[in-house]
Design an enzyme around this catalytic site. Structure first.
Site, PDB file in Angstrom:
ATOM      1  N   LYS A  65      32.138  37.199  33.787  1.00  0.00           N
ATOM      2  CA  LYS A  65      31.980  36.554  35.020  1.00  0.00           C
ATOM      3  C   LYS A  65      31.528  37.307  36.237  1.00  0.00           C
ATOM      4  O   LYS A  65      30.819  36.949  37.052  1.00  0.00           O
ATOM      5  CB  LYS A  65      33.198  35.826  35.312  1.00  0.00           C
ATOM      6  CG  LYS A  65      33.771  34.753  34.532  1.00  0.00           C
ATOM      7  CD  LYS A  65      35.032  34.317  35.064  1.00  0.00           C
ATOM      8  CE  LYS A  65      35.250  32.823  34.979  1.00  0.00           C
ATOM      9  NZ  LYS A  65      36.450  32.389  35.519  1.00  0.00           N
ATOM     10  N   ALA A 128      46.761  36.556  43.350  1.00  0.00           N
ATOM     11  CA  ALA A 128      45.688  37.046  44.534  1.00  0.00           C
ATOM     12  C   ALA A 128      44.523  37.470  43.652  1.00  0.00           C
ATOM     13  O   ALA A 128      43.648  38.352  43.769  1.00  0.00           O
ATOM     14  CB  ALA A 128      45.989  38.286  45.410  1.00  0.00           C
ATOM     15  N   GLY A 129      44.370  36.799  42.341  1.00  0.00           N
ATOM     16  CA  GLY A 129      43.179  37.065  41.446  1.00  0.00           C
ATOM     17  C   GLY A 129      42.088  36.229  41.811  1.00  0.00           C
ATOM     18  O   GLY A 129      41.583  35.835  42.834  1.00  0.00           O
ATOM     19  N   SER A 131      40.975  33.467  40.795  1.00  0.00           N
ATOM     20  CA  SER A 131      40.962  32.002  40.970  1.00  0.00           C
ATOM     21  C   SER A 131      41.359  31.650  42.384  1.00  0.00           C
ATOM     22  O   SER A 131      41.125  30.812  43.026  1.00  0.00           O
ATOM     23  CB  SER A 131      41.973  31.061  40.059  1.00  0.00           C
ATOM     24  OG  SER A 131      43.149  31.895  39.859  1.00  0.00           O
ATOM     25  N   TYR A 218      46.977  25.089  32.616  1.00  0.00           N
ATOM     26  CA  TYR A 218      46.922  23.939  31.874  1.00  0.00           C
ATOM     27  C   TYR A 218      47.400  23.912  30.535  1.00  0.00           C
ATOM     28  O   TYR A 218      47.366  23.032  29.804  1.00  0.00           O
ATOM     29  CB  TYR A 218      45.405  23.209  32.110  1.00  0.00           C
ATOM     30  CG  TYR A 218      44.424  24.302  31.645  1.00  0.00           C
ATOM     31  CD1 TYR A 218      43.818  25.004  32.268  1.00  0.00           C
ATOM     32  CD2 TYR A 218      44.165  24.062  30.118  1.00  0.00           C
ATOM     33  CE1 TYR A 218      42.842  25.995  31.989  1.00  0.00           C
ATOM     34  CE2 TYR A 218      43.100  25.261  29.779  1.00  0.00           C
ATOM     35  CZ  TYR A 218      42.386  26.136  30.665  1.00  0.00           C
ATOM     36  OH  TYR A 218      41.606  27.029  30.364  1.00  0.00           O
TER      37      TYR A 218
HETATM   38  P1  NDP Z   1      43.723  37.005  37.490  1.00  0.00           P
HETATM   39  O1  NDP Z   1      44.061  37.887  36.240  1.00  0.00           O
HETATM   40  O2  NDP Z   1      42.633  37.392  38.306  1.00  0.00           O
HETATM   41  O3  NDP Z   1      44.831  37.012  38.464  1.00  0.00           O
HETATM   42  C1  NDP Z   1      46.256  36.675  37.902  1.00  0.00           C
HETATM   43  C2  NDP Z   1      47.189  36.597  39.182  1.00  0.00           C
HETATM   44  O4  NDP Z   1      48.408  36.297  38.615  1.00  0.00           O
HETATM   45  C3  NDP Z   1      47.338  38.008  39.883  1.00  0.00           C
HETATM   46  O5  NDP Z   1      47.500  37.863  41.346  1.00  0.00           O
HETATM   47  C4  NDP Z   1      48.504  38.674  39.234  1.00  0.00           C
HETATM   48  O6  NDP Z   1      49.352  39.687  40.043  1.00  0.00           O
HETATM   49  C5  NDP Z   1      49.611  37.248  39.014  1.00  0.00           C
HETATM   50  N1  NDP Z   1      50.435  37.682  37.757  1.00  0.00           N
HETATM   51  C6  NDP Z   1      50.204  37.891  36.587  1.00  0.00           C
HETATM   52  N2  NDP Z   1      51.393  37.852  35.848  1.00  0.00           N
HETATM   53  C7  NDP Z   1      52.347  37.787  36.899  1.00  0.00           C
HETATM   54  C8  NDP Z   1      53.790  37.868  36.762  1.00  0.00           C
HETATM   55  N3  NDP Z   1      54.352  38.212  35.633  1.00  0.00           N
HETATM   56  N4  NDP Z   1      54.363  37.874  37.611  1.00  0.00           N
HETATM   57  C9  NDP Z   1      53.883  37.798  39.070  1.00  0.00           C
HETATM   58  N5  NDP Z   1      52.408  37.706  39.189  1.00  0.00           N
HETATM   59  C10 NDP Z   1      51.812  37.656  38.253  1.00  0.00           C
HETATM   60  O7  NDP Z   1      43.797  35.638  36.765  1.00  0.00           O
HETATM   61  P2  NDP Z   1      42.791  34.190  37.372  1.00  0.00           P
HETATM   62  O8  NDP Z   1      42.951  34.143  38.993  1.00  0.00           O
HETATM   63  O9  NDP Z   1      41.365  34.251  37.055  1.00  0.00           O
HETATM   64  O10 NDP Z   1      43.715  33.152  36.778  1.00  0.00           O
HETATM   65  C11 NDP Z   1      45.049  32.990  36.927  1.00  0.00           C
HETATM   66  C12 NDP Z   1      45.484  31.884  35.998  1.00  0.00           C
HETATM   67  O11 NDP Z   1      44.585  30.501  36.539  1.00  0.00           O
HETATM   68  C13 NDP Z   1      45.304  31.970  34.740  1.00  0.00           C
HETATM   69  O12 NDP Z   1      46.351  31.587  33.872  1.00  0.00           O
HETATM   70  C14 NDP Z   1      43.968  31.112  34.309  1.00  0.00           C
HETATM   71  O13 NDP Z   1      44.352  30.379  32.957  1.00  0.00           O
HETATM   72  C15 NDP Z   1      44.520  29.714  35.202  1.00  0.00           C
HETATM   73  N6  NDP Z   1      42.801  29.419  35.662  1.00  0.00           N
HETATM   74  C16 NDP Z   1      42.791  27.960  35.405  1.00  0.00           C
HETATM   75  C17 NDP Z   1      41.799  27.290  35.875  1.00  0.00           C
HETATM   76  C18 NDP Z   1      41.654  25.660  35.808  1.00  0.00           C
HETATM   77  O14 NDP Z   1      40.531  25.205  35.764  1.00  0.00           O
HETATM   78  N7  NDP Z   1      42.894  25.074  35.598  1.00  0.00           N
HETATM   79  C19 NDP Z   1      40.552  28.078  36.451  1.00  0.00           C
HETATM   80  C20 NDP Z   1      40.844  29.476  36.526  1.00  0.00           C
HETATM   81  C21 NDP Z   1      42.019  29.922  36.202  1.00  0.00           C
HETATM   82  P3  NDP Z   1      49.115  40.924  40.323  1.00  0.00           P
HETATM   83  O15 NDP Z   1      48.044  40.892  41.311  1.00  0.00           O
HETATM   84  O16 NDP Z   1      50.192  41.671  40.772  1.00  0.00           O
HETATM   85  O17 NDP Z   1      48.552  41.693  39.062  1.00  0.00           O
END
Ligand code: NDP
Length: 278
Positions: A65, A128-129, A131, A218
């Site tokens: 991406k 804060a990732g 999405s 989902y």
């Molecule tokens: P990223 O890896 O960019 O970000 C993940 C985020 O989740 C970070 O902020 C991370 O925190 C946090 N996180 C992960 N595990 C934990 C935990 N155990 N406890 C607390 N915080 C946690 O992922 P994306 O933003 O790309 O995607 C996030 C989710 O959204 C995924 O599950 C993905 O499948 C889903 N998604 C769904 C879409 C849809 O169309 N429905 C589209 C895009 C994504 P930290 O910064 O501290 O690591």
């Protein structure tokens, strides 16, 4: 015959072919949407030869991406602000890219609450990732007043505040209970609650009765967060609707028809995720 595809590595679990081929059939379009496994070292040659390989465009997923940005001629604001793309298409002979997650999220909300007006409202985003970035960008364009970002890693929430400006307010997880009473839109963008990941532990008791809750997850189709929100009588939208709505943009660009997200499509993909889904 027009062809599009989704590229990623791995790609086996992508549901995009199910969605786009359903629409191709529904609208009687002679076309095909395929899955293509593309290793990082092959990305450049694959995208450089996209048209020669017979594709009018493609979706791009993990891990390409960000890297794919180097091989398109034009990116829009959604890509600039999020730093990643998920849809490549050609317009006026120019190779262009957009990121459709923010739009998909927003359209999914609107479909649950037609006429939704976010002006004057406060959202809380968990995570804060990538999405979260896409959603912040779209909610700010929809005139939302404030977005609190609650994230395990504070530095990432602070980065988003710097990037998007004073309406975006970073905070630690411990602040969440105090924010609940003034939150109109609570959004989970973490992977907590996804099959195989830790559950999201949260108490929704203090949310106002008019609050909306959205989960990006989902798999499962109905997460624990959505079940908790529904049990409280709140409007709740799951991640599958967002996945379907974000696909609308690419389909229209490639095949020239704006497809409708129907209950039939929702059930088709939901059953692919969970065969017991009714
Ligand atoms: P990223 O890896 O960019 O970000 C993940 C985020 O989740 C970070 O902020 C991370 O925190 C946090 N996180 C992960 N595990 C934990 C935990 N155990 N406890 C607390 N915080 C946690 O992922 P994306 O933003 O790309 O995607 C996030 C989710 O959204 C995924 O599950 C993905 O499948 C889903 N998604 C769904 C879409 C849809 O169309 N429905 C589209 C895009 C994504 P930290 O910064 O501290 O690591």
């Amino acid at each position: 015959m027009k062809k599009a595809c989704v590229i990623g590595y791995p790609i086996a679990h992508s549901r995009s072919p199910l969605i786009h081929n359903h629409w191709l059939k529904t609208y009687g379009i002679e076309g095909l949407y395929e899955k293509r496994e593309v290793k990082p070292e092959d990305l450049r040659s694959f995208l450089s030869n996209l048209h020669q390989n017979g594709y009018v465009g493609c979706n791009v997923t993990i891990p390409h991406k960000q890297a794919a940005m180097a091989y398109v001629a034009e990116i829009d604001d959604s890509v600039r602000k999020t730093g990643s793309l998920n849809t490549i298409y050609t317009e006026n002979n120019i190779f262009k890219a957009t990121s459709t997650d923010g739009e998909g999220f927003y359209q999914n909300l609107i479909s649950a609450i037609p006429g939704l007006n976010l002006a004057g409202k406060t959202a809380v985003i968990l995570g804060a990732g990538g999405s979260a970035r896409a959603i912040i960008e779209r909610l700010l364009r929809a005139d939302i007043s404030n977005i609190h970002i609650i994230n395990r890693t504070q530095a990432r929430a602070q980065d988003l505040a710097r990037l998007f400006g004073p309406k975006v307010i970073p905070g630690p997880t411990a602040q969440l209970p105090r924010l609940m009473a003034t939150t109109q839109l609570l959004i989970n963008t973490t992977s907590q609650g996804m099959k195989g990941q830790p559950e999201l532990v949260i108490n929704l008791a203090d949310l106002p009765a008019s609050a909306m809750v959205a989960d990006l997850i989902y798999v499962p189709v109905k997460t624990n967060l959505i079940k908790l929100a529904e049990a409280r009588g709140l409007t709740a939208v799951g991640g599958l609707g967002m996945l379907l709505h974000q696909a609308v943009v690419g389909f229209e660009k490639w095949f020239g028809v704006k497809p409708v997200v129907t209950d039939e499509l929702y059930r088709l993909v939901a059953r692919d995720i969970d065969p017991d889904f009714i």
